[in-house]
Motif scaffolding. Structure first.
Motif, PDB file in Angstrom:
ATOM      1  N   GLU A  63     -12.501  16.105   5.976  1.00 29.83           N
ATOM      2  CA  GLU A  63     -11.747  15.167   6.804  1.00 29.83           C
ATOM      3  C   GLU A  63     -11.068  15.796   8.014  1.00 29.83           C
ATOM      4  OE1 GLU A  63      -9.027  12.720   4.604  1.00 29.83           O
ATOM      5  OE2 GLU A  63     -10.394  12.492   2.904  1.00 29.83           O
ATOM      6  N   ILE A  64     -10.562  17.007   7.868  1.00 28.03           N
ATOM      7  CA  ILE A  64      -9.729  17.594   8.919  1.00 28.03           C
ATOM      8  C   ILE A  64     -10.501  18.564   9.813  1.00 28.03           C
ATOM      9  CG2 ILE A  64      -7.580  18.796   9.428  1.00 28.03           C
ATOM     10  CD1 ILE A  64      -7.250  16.094   8.007  1.00 28.03           C
ATOM     11  N   ILE A  65     -11.240  19.468   9.220  1.00 29.91           N
ATOM     12  CA  ILE A  65     -11.937  20.479  10.018  1.00 29.91           C
ATOM     13  C   ILE A  65     -12.867  19.864  11.057  1.00 29.91           C
ATOM     14  CG2 ILE A  65     -13.627  22.364   9.917  1.00 29.91           C
ATOM     15  CD1 ILE A  65     -12.285  23.372   7.416  1.00 29.91           C
ATOM     16  N   PRO A  66     -13.617  18.792  10.742  1.00 25.32           N
ATOM     17  CA  PRO A  66     -14.508  18.219  11.761  1.00 25.32           C
ATOM     18  C   PRO A  66     -13.795  17.673  12.989  1.00 25.32           C
ATOM     19  CG  PRO A  66     -15.178  17.515   9.570  1.00 25.32           C
ATOM     20  CD  PRO A  66     -13.841  18.182   9.418  1.00 25.32           C
ATOM     21  N   ALA A  69     -11.882  21.747  17.404  1.00 27.58           N
ATOM     22  CA  ALA A  69     -12.841  22.282  18.369  1.00 27.58           C
ATOM     23  C   ALA A  69     -13.939  23.044  17.620  1.00 27.58           C
ATOM     24  CB  ALA A  69     -12.142  23.211  19.352  1.00 27.58           C
ATOM     25  N   PRO A  70     -15.168  23.070  18.165  1.00 31.36           N
ATOM     26  CA  PRO A  70     -16.299  23.702  17.468  1.00 31.36           C
ATOM     27  C   PRO A  70     -16.033  25.127  17.012  1.00 31.36           C
ATOM     28  CG  PRO A  70     -17.091  22.447  19.345  1.00 31.36           C
ATOM     29  CD  PRO A  70     -15.585  22.419  19.411  1.00 31.36           C
ATOM     30  N   ARG A  71     -15.450  25.955  17.873  1.00 27.20           N
ATOM     31  CA  ARG A  71     -15.206  27.349  17.495  1.00 27.20           C
ATOM     32  C   ARG A  71     -14.194  27.413  16.356  1.00 27.20           C
ATOM     33  NH1 ARG A  71     -14.878  32.701  19.364  1.00 27.20           N
ATOM     34  NH2 ARG A  71     -14.040  33.852  17.588  1.00 27.20           N
ATOM     35  N   THR A  72     -13.164  26.558  16.412  1.00 33.15           N
ATOM     36  CA  THR A  72     -12.153  26.530  15.357  1.00 33.15           C
ATOM     37  C   THR A  72     -12.776  26.082  14.045  1.00 33.15           C
ATOM     38  OG1 THR A  72     -10.468  26.005  17.008  1.00 33.15           O
ATOM     39  CG2 THR A  72      -9.886  25.656  14.705  1.00 33.15           C
ATOM     40  N   ASN A 206     -15.949  26.080  23.999  1.00 29.88           N
ATOM     41  CA  ASN A 206     -16.231  25.825  22.597  1.00 29.88           C
ATOM     42  C   ASN A 206     -14.982  25.907  21.739  1.00 29.88           C
ATOM     43  OD1 ASN A 206     -17.908  25.302  20.409  1.00 29.88           O
ATOM     44  ND2 ASN A 206     -18.333  27.447  20.038  1.00 29.88           N
ATOM     45  N   LYS A 207     -14.061  26.781  22.105  1.00 30.45           N
ATOM     46  CA  LYS A 207     -12.864  27.004  21.285  1.00 30.45           C
ATOM     47  C   LYS A 207     -11.811  25.928  21.502  1.00 30.45           C
ATOM     48  CE  LYS A 207      -9.400  30.499  20.120  1.00 30.45           C
ATOM     49  NZ  LYS A 207      -8.932  31.880  20.344  1.00 30.45           N
ATOM     50  N   THR A 208     -11.599  25.516  22.747  1.00 28.15           N
ATOM     51  CA  THR A 208     -10.482  24.616  23.054  1.00 28.15           C
ATOM     52  C   THR A 208     -10.902  23.233  23.525  1.00 28.15           C
ATOM     53  OG1 THR A 208     -10.365  25.331  25.368  1.00 28.15           O
ATOM     54  CG2 THR A 208      -9.129  26.622  23.744  1.00 28.15           C
TER      55      THR A 208
END
Length: 319
Positions: A63-66, A69-72, A206-208
């Motif tokens: 639920e949360i990780i998706p 940001a992709p890198r995170t 990708n990170k932010t």
């Protein structure tokens, strides 16, 4: 059903049920969501097994990780594996600061930075547990991080040129893009020919998730052109920084090639001390000086100054 339910809560025949572990007993919670949550609270107060951390890690992962940001997302998925091994069999309410400190001490023996990142993720998981009504407090809030020393390696111009002269056309192109724009490795590996425009090189970090357009300069144009000297370059190649098969580099594949280049530079005496590809982002920020924050896409000038401005400042003596 579309709504997300707490772990081990199911809807059946118009009512909500909690399934215990390990005996799989179905406990009726009521017909409405408010009845369900009140009943869950009572079950918790009577010490019914409401689930181990492994279940909540799974829910957080879904639920949360998706939403990040992709890198995170990539970082969190790796971090949560370690947390699951350490805390997966524990119940949330049984995790105390002493357990987290024990984890930090063990993890920090070899990787203090990773220990800090994993503790931060665990704290985020507990913030979600509070929101989900599972716990009342976050045991991570009073656990101190290890003190981290910001990397201060500045790549001198002569070092950069020495390594550049030994690099393949594709690695040289990646170096030039990094030192010119300050892009991260992952963003450089994602650059596609189809994305290039008359105005410049558009990038979504990708990170932010920060969106930027790097306007064309002679150096940036030359860097892109350098990549076209790929031994198998053809119209079918999609990515600017392509591997020997003409395909997109994986992060690990690119790192392996970079390490070989560094080893070659050291063995030939071209440089005395190795540097990372990420150090080129810091070089770009350092050389940009006043424009560093905008170039690197940082929301905070403090981050730019603390982490990426590594060039020694020139100071004029008073006399």
């Amino acid at each position: 059903m579309s709504r997300k339910l707490p772990p081990r809560v199911y809807q059946k025949h118009g009512a909500f049920y909690f399934v215990t572990n390990p005996d799989r007993k179905w406990i009726r919670l009521g017909q409405t969501e408010s009845e369900m949550y009140r009943a869950l609270a009572k079950l918790k107060s009577t010490d019914v097994h409401l689930g181990e951390m492994s279940e909540y890690f799974e829910r957080y992962e879904k639920e949360i990780i998706p939403t990040k940001a992709p890198r995170t997302q990539t970082d969190n998925l790796a971090e949560i594996k370690n947390l699951r091994q350490a805390f997966g069999k524990m119940r949330p309410e049984h995790i105390k600061p002493k357990h987290i400190y024990a984890y930090m001490d063990a993890r920090g023996a070899t990787a203090k930075t990773r220990a800090n990142r994993e503790k931060s993720l665990l704290s985020s998981v507990f913030s979600s547990l509070i929101r989900w009504g599972v716990v009342e407090d976050n045991p991570c809030k009073n656990v101190k991080n290890f003190q981290e020393k910001a990397r201060d390696r500045y790549v001198e111009d002569w070092e950069y040129e020495a390594v550049l002269s030994l690099a393949s056309p594709v690695l040289a192109a990646a170096m030039e893009i990094a030192s010119t724009t300050g892009m991260r490795q992952g963003d450089i590996l994602n650059l596609r020919y189809a994305d290039l425009t008359e105005n410049g090189v558009p990038v979504t970090q990708n990170k932010t998730g920060k969106k930027q357009i790097f306007e064309w300069t002679p150096a940036l144009k030359a860097a892109i052109e350098s990549a076209k000297h790929h031994p198998r370059h053809a119209d079918s190649i999609i990515y600017i920084i392509a591997n020997e098969r003409g395909q997109q580099y994986t992060s690990e594949g690119f790192k392996c090639n970079w390490q070989r280049l560094m080893n070659k530079a050291l063995e030939t005496g071209a440089i005395k001390e190795r540097f990372t590809f990420h150090d080129l982002r810091a070089k770009a920020g350092s050389d940009a000086e006043e424009n560093a924050q905008k170039l690197l896409g940082h929301a905070s000038a403090t981050t730019t100054r603390r982490v990426y401005e590594r060039k020694p400042s020139k100071v004029k003596p008073i006399r």
